[in-house]
Scaffold this motif. Sequence first.
Motif, PDB file in Angstrom:
ATOM      1  N   LYS A 232      -3.678  -0.228  -8.302  1.00 59.31           N
ATOM      2  CA  LYS A 232      -5.089  -0.130  -7.982  1.00 59.31           C
ATOM      3  C   LYS A 232      -5.332   1.052  -7.051  1.00 59.31           C
ATOM      4  O   LYS A 232      -4.562   1.291  -6.127  1.00 59.31           O
ATOM      5  CB  LYS A 232      -5.578  -1.417  -7.313  1.00 59.31           C
ATOM      6  CG  LYS A 232      -5.487  -2.649  -8.192  1.00 59.31           C
ATOM      7  CD  LYS A 232      -5.997  -3.898  -7.470  1.00 59.31           C
ATOM      8  CE  LYS A 232      -5.906  -5.124  -8.356  1.00 59.31           C
ATOM      9  NZ  LYS A 232      -6.380  -6.343  -7.660  1.00 59.31           N
ATOM     10  N   GLY A 233      -6.398   1.744  -7.315  1.00 60.47           N
ATOM     11  CA  GLY A 233      -6.789   2.838  -6.440  1.00 60.47           C
ATOM     12  C   GLY A 233      -5.770   3.952  -6.359  1.00 60.47           C
ATOM     13  O   GLY A 233      -5.685   4.646  -5.347  1.00 60.47           O
ATOM     14  N   ILE A 234      -4.977   4.121  -7.438  1.00 62.37           N
ATOM     15  CA  ILE A 234      -3.969   5.178  -7.420  1.00 62.37           C
ATOM     16  C   ILE A 234      -4.649   6.541  -7.519  1.00 62.37           C
ATOM     17  O   ILE A 234      -5.495   6.760  -8.392  1.00 62.37           O
ATOM     18  CB  ILE A 234      -2.965   5.002  -8.581  1.00 62.37           C
ATOM     19  CG1 ILE A 234      -2.192   3.703  -8.401  1.00 62.37           C
ATOM     20  CG2 ILE A 234      -2.006   6.187  -8.644  1.00 62.37           C
ATOM     21  CD1 ILE A 234      -1.321   3.659  -7.169  1.00 62.37           C
ATOM     22  N   ARG A 235      -4.274   7.424  -6.642  1.00 60.51           N
ATOM     23  CA  ARG A 235      -4.879   8.755  -6.625  1.00 60.51           C
ATOM     24  C   ARG A 235      -3.786   9.814  -6.526  1.00 60.51           C
ATOM     25  O   ARG A 235      -2.944   9.765  -5.643  1.00 60.51           O
ATOM     26  CB  ARG A 235      -5.827   8.895  -5.436  1.00 60.51           C
ATOM     27  CG  ARG A 235      -6.527  10.253  -5.352  1.00 60.51           C
ATOM     28  CD  ARG A 235      -7.440  10.321  -4.137  1.00 60.51           C
ATOM     29  NE  ARG A 235      -8.055  11.615  -3.985  1.00 60.51           N
ATOM     30  CZ  ARG A 235      -9.196  11.993  -4.559  1.00 60.51           C
ATOM     31  NH1 ARG A 235      -9.829  11.136  -5.342  1.00 60.51           N
ATOM     32  NH2 ARG A 235      -9.692  13.196  -4.375  1.00 60.51           N
TER      33      ARG A 235
ATOM     34  N   THR B 283      -1.445   8.211  -3.322  1.00 57.77           N
ATOM     35  CA  THR B 283      -1.873   7.083  -2.495  1.00 57.77           C
ATOM     36  C   THR B 283      -2.337   5.968  -3.427  1.00 57.77           C
ATOM     37  O   THR B 283      -2.624   6.202  -4.599  1.00 57.77           O
ATOM     38  CB  THR B 283      -3.020   7.473  -1.546  1.00 57.77           C
ATOM     39  OG1 THR B 283      -4.119   7.972  -2.329  1.00 57.77           O
ATOM     40  CG2 THR B 283      -2.599   8.534  -0.553  1.00 57.77           C
ATOM     41  N   GLY B 284      -2.400   4.737  -2.923  1.00 60.91           N
ATOM     42  CA  GLY B 284      -2.882   3.639  -3.741  1.00 60.91           C
ATOM     43  C   GLY B 284      -2.258   2.318  -3.355  1.00 60.91           C
ATOM     44  O   GLY B 284      -1.636   2.183  -2.294  1.00 60.91           O
ATOM     45  N   LYS B 285      -2.382   1.306  -4.254  1.00 58.68           N
ATOM     46  CA  LYS B 285      -1.851  -0.024  -4.004  1.00 58.68           C
ATOM     47  C   LYS B 285      -1.038  -0.503  -5.205  1.00 58.68           C
ATOM     48  O   LYS B 285      -1.381  -0.225  -6.353  1.00 58.68           O
ATOM     49  CB  LYS B 285      -2.973  -1.018  -3.703  1.00 58.68           C
ATOM     50  CG  LYS B 285      -3.693  -0.757  -2.392  1.00 58.68           C
ATOM     51  CD  LYS B 285      -4.733  -1.822  -2.096  1.00 58.68           C
ATOM     52  CE  LYS B 285      -5.400  -1.573  -0.751  1.00 58.68           C
ATOM     53  NZ  LYS B 285      -6.405  -2.626  -0.428  1.00 58.68           N
TER      54      LYS B 285
ATOM     55  N   THR C 229       0.861  -1.171   0.000  1.00 58.37           N
ATOM     56  CA  THR C 229       0.000   0.000   0.000  1.00 58.37           C
ATOM     57  C   THR C 229       0.903   1.228   0.000  1.00 58.37           C
ATOM     58  O   THR C 229       1.805   1.351   0.832  1.00 58.37           O
ATOM     59  CB  THR C 229      -0.904   0.022   1.243  1.00 58.37           C
ATOM     60  OG1 THR C 229      -1.772  -1.116   1.204  1.00 58.37           O
ATOM     61  CG2 THR C 229      -1.731   1.303   1.268  1.00 58.37           C
TER      62      THR C 229
END
Length: 270
Positions: A246-249, A233-235, A205
């Motif tokens: 995934k979920g990269i912001r 942020t993200g995985k 993470t």
Amino acid sequence: VVIKDLAVIDKHPYESRVDTFFRAGYVTAKLNLRTLLSGNISIGAAKVTDGEFNLVIEPVMIGDSATTQVNLKRIFRLGTNPDKEKSVSDKEIFSIGDVRLENMKFTMRNFKRDASEFRYDGMNWYDLEVDSIYVKGRDLRMKGGVMSGTCDQMSFREKSGYVCQHLSGSTKVGNGKTIIENLRLIDNWSDSWSDFINAVRMTRTIRRSAVSMNTLRFFAPALAQFRMTTTITGKFDGYVNDFDLKGIRFSTTDTEGFADKPTSHNGGIS
């Protein structure tokens, strides 16, 4: 053990002004004589003060082929018998409990290319010069062909103007793999946490990290036109050359950092 004014001189330097391979004002070490007699170098603590290490990449001709060699390998004749079968032992070669480097300097000259051709503001990897190096580390060891250790604190300044206030992490190098974990970098613009593993799978993470283009431009001059600071942020899951994000912001309030345009407004994006 205390050694003062230690110097390793290169008798056949590629360039005369780089004839000192290593020097140090003071080297202090706490040795374990019992393990030393057994062939294992065990040092409780080691400290190098006012030192300098000069690495040189030298063009050479092998037959009709142009290649390069490193002064380190030439001086100590490392890898001079490539036909000899390599055998890796699990025996520990050396270990150092605590490591300190104070007021160190490191230079790297690559004579394969004329360093004056470098026209950017970032680090010149053909003429690198790092000084004011401070390192506090521990558990440095060589075992089974793998060198490992932990850096709790490192700071330095490069002649390009880049200043690293804090660098820390754990690393393992050997057997064709490099693993760097829990890497943290702090400079004038960025405070970033990351995990980087080469040839080893990882699932991580990405913690909230501030990354500035002002930092990256020293390492990648092509980014010099950008000034943006962003939060990531993200995985991350997979290998360096085969991974999923995934979920990269990415978020920033510095939209003017993208380009010099009069129509830019500091409204923020994410």
